[in-house]
Design a protein around this motif. Structure first.
Motif, PDB file in Angstrom:
ATOM      1  N   GLU A   1       0.849  -1.194   0.000  1.00  0.00           N
ATOM      2  CA  GLU A   1       0.000   0.000   0.000  1.00  0.00           C
ATOM      3  C   GLU A   1       0.886   1.247   0.000  1.00  0.00           C
ATOM      4  OE1 GLU A   1      -3.672  -0.500   2.679  1.00  0.00           O
ATOM      5  OE2 GLU A   1      -2.152  -1.788   3.621  1.00  0.00           O
ATOM      6  N   TYR A   2       0.604   2.164  -0.901  1.00  0.00           N
ATOM      7  CA  TYR A   2       1.326   3.436  -0.964  1.00  0.00           C
ATOM      8  C   TYR A   2       0.522   4.480  -0.200  1.00  0.00           C
ATOM      9  CZ  TYR A   2       4.344   1.345  -4.497  1.00  0.00           C
ATOM     10  OH  TYR A   2       5.232   0.536  -5.150  1.00  0.00           O
ATOM     11  N   LEU A   3       1.162   5.189   0.727  1.00  0.00           N
ATOM     12  CA  LEU A   3       0.484   6.118   1.617  1.00  0.00           C
ATOM     13  C   LEU A   3       0.966   7.545   1.401  1.00  0.00           C
ATOM     14  CD1 LEU A   3       0.806   3.922   4.847  1.00  0.00           C
ATOM     15  CD2 LEU A   3      -1.066   3.913   3.180  1.00  0.00           C
ATOM     16  N   ASN A   4       0.232   8.477   2.026  1.00  0.00           N
ATOM     17  CA  ASN A   4       0.600   9.898   1.989  1.00  0.00           C
ATOM     18  C   ASN A   4       0.780  10.429   0.566  1.00  0.00           C
ATOM     19  OD1 ASN A   4       0.608  10.177   4.829  1.00  0.00           O
ATOM     20  ND2 ASN A   4       2.654   9.262   4.910  1.00  0.00           N
ATOM     21  N   GLY A   5      -0.139  10.026  -0.312  1.00  0.00           N
ATOM     22  CA  GLY A   5      -0.109  10.551  -1.670  1.00  0.00           C
ATOM     23  C   GLY A   5       0.869   9.867  -2.593  1.00  0.00           C
ATOM     24  N   ARG A   6       1.602   8.873  -2.098  1.00  0.00           N
ATOM     25  CA  ARG A   6       2.551   8.148  -2.954  1.00  0.00           C
ATOM     26  C   ARG A   6       1.795   7.210  -3.878  1.00  0.00           C
ATOM     27  NH1 ARG A   6       7.614  10.484  -2.763  1.00  0.00           N
ATOM     28  NH2 ARG A   6       8.032  11.147  -0.630  1.00  0.00           N
TER      29      ARG A   6
END
Length: 321
Positions: free
Chosen positions: A269-274
């Motif tokens: 999972e890519y977080l913080n807009g990544r």
């Protein structure tokens, strides 16, 4: 601040071995295994053997090397003791560096265990590669080039116009002398094994005396090919390089396959807009294959202009130094 940062980096390196060893439990020496004691901390035969193995010391040189490495271990232990006394082992930056090194070591250990050492290439595989890439071996070309090296900031409209209209490198250098534009001359030789295949083809097709510019950050190169020569390499001369290249490629392919398997079975999972990176285009086989007969590739050229068309803006010319 700079001294504090450097001190932290040094401490991280020094504390790494001690901290990683502690992860596996307490370190207890066996009778007869200790070689020295530094303020109560023992240095063991296993530690010395590890240093000998990492240094790849030959059997005939091990006795002399052992004495030097033991003194190095004593010095390191003294520094580790002092770093611990100064509580650098609790420094957040040191702890972060240790965790990073631990993660790298574990990842490497897993790949070594899972993938193992690839089988050395056979003579048939080496010969097949040789025959598949005549541009690197039997039909190899040597490009002799002249170049003017200048500051990129000096390539302004007047100089660009001169380059566009010039028929030779000497015309450009004469204009630069008259207008007090600083430059240096250089002569280089590269072969079709050193350059990407598309670049070699463009150099072969380029009219004699054609000028083209390659930018390398703050400096730029104005280049012309002065001569192209036959420079063949026989199989017996190239076999060692081909074997090492194929061996490394097998190892990399096996590691890439295992990583692909792990990614396919993982929830990432890519977080913080990544967002996931776009899938990279596969490398050109010939460009990758040039590795056995070439030096490590230099950074790609930033761009080409002036006397060169887009088709002549070939990657890899930045390596012409």
């Amino acid at each position: 601040m700079a001294n504090s940062h450097n001190r932290t980096k040094i401490a991280a390196a020094l504390l790494l071995a001690t901290t990683l060893a502690a992860c596996g439990g307490s370190k207890e020496s066996k009778p007869g295994q200790s070689l020295a004691r530094v303020n109560g901390e023992e240095i063991t035969v296993s530690q010395l053997n590890e240093e000998l193995q990492r240094a790849n010391v030959q059997t005939a040189q091990q006795e002399a090397a052992s004495k030097q490495l033991l003194e190095s271990l004593i010095d390191r232990q003294l520094l580790v003791n002092q770093a611990t006394q100064d509580k650098l082992d609790r420094d957040p930056k040191v702890l972060q560096a240790i965790e990073r090194a631990k993660a790298l070591l574990l990842a490497q250990a897993y790949l070594q265990k899972k993938v193992g050492a690839p089988v050395r290439p056979t003579k048939a595989e080496i010969e097949e590669y040789f025959n598949q890439h005549p541009e690197f071996f039997s039909n190899r070309k040597q490009f002799d080039m002249r170049q003017l090296v200048m500051a990129t900031k000096d390539i302004e409209a007047p100089l660009k116009a001169q380059i566009d209209n010039a028929k030779s490198l000497d015309e450009v250098s004469a204009w630069m002398d008259q207008n007090k534009v600083k430059y240096t001359r250089a002569q280089v030789s590269r072969t079709s094994a050193d350059l990407p295949q598309e670049l070699s083809k463009r150099l072969l097709d380029m009219p004699k005396g054609q000028l083209f510019i390659v930018k390398e950050g703050e400096r730029s190169l104005l280049i012309t090919v002065s001569d192209i020569k036959e420079s063949p390499v026989r199989l017996d001369a190239a076999a060692g390089q081909i074997e090492q290249f194929l061996f490394n490629k097998k190892n990399k392919d096996a590691a890439d396959a295992e990583l692909a398997r792990l990614r396919a079975n993982a929830k990432i999972e890519y977080l913080n807009g990544r967002t996931p990176p776009e899938k990279a285009a596969p490398a050109a086989p010939a460009a990758a294959a040039s590795a056995p007969a070439a030096a490590p590739a230099a950074p790609a050229a930033a761009g080409a202009e002036g006397g060169a068309t887009d088709a002549q803006n070939a990657r890899g010319v930045a390596g012409l130094k």
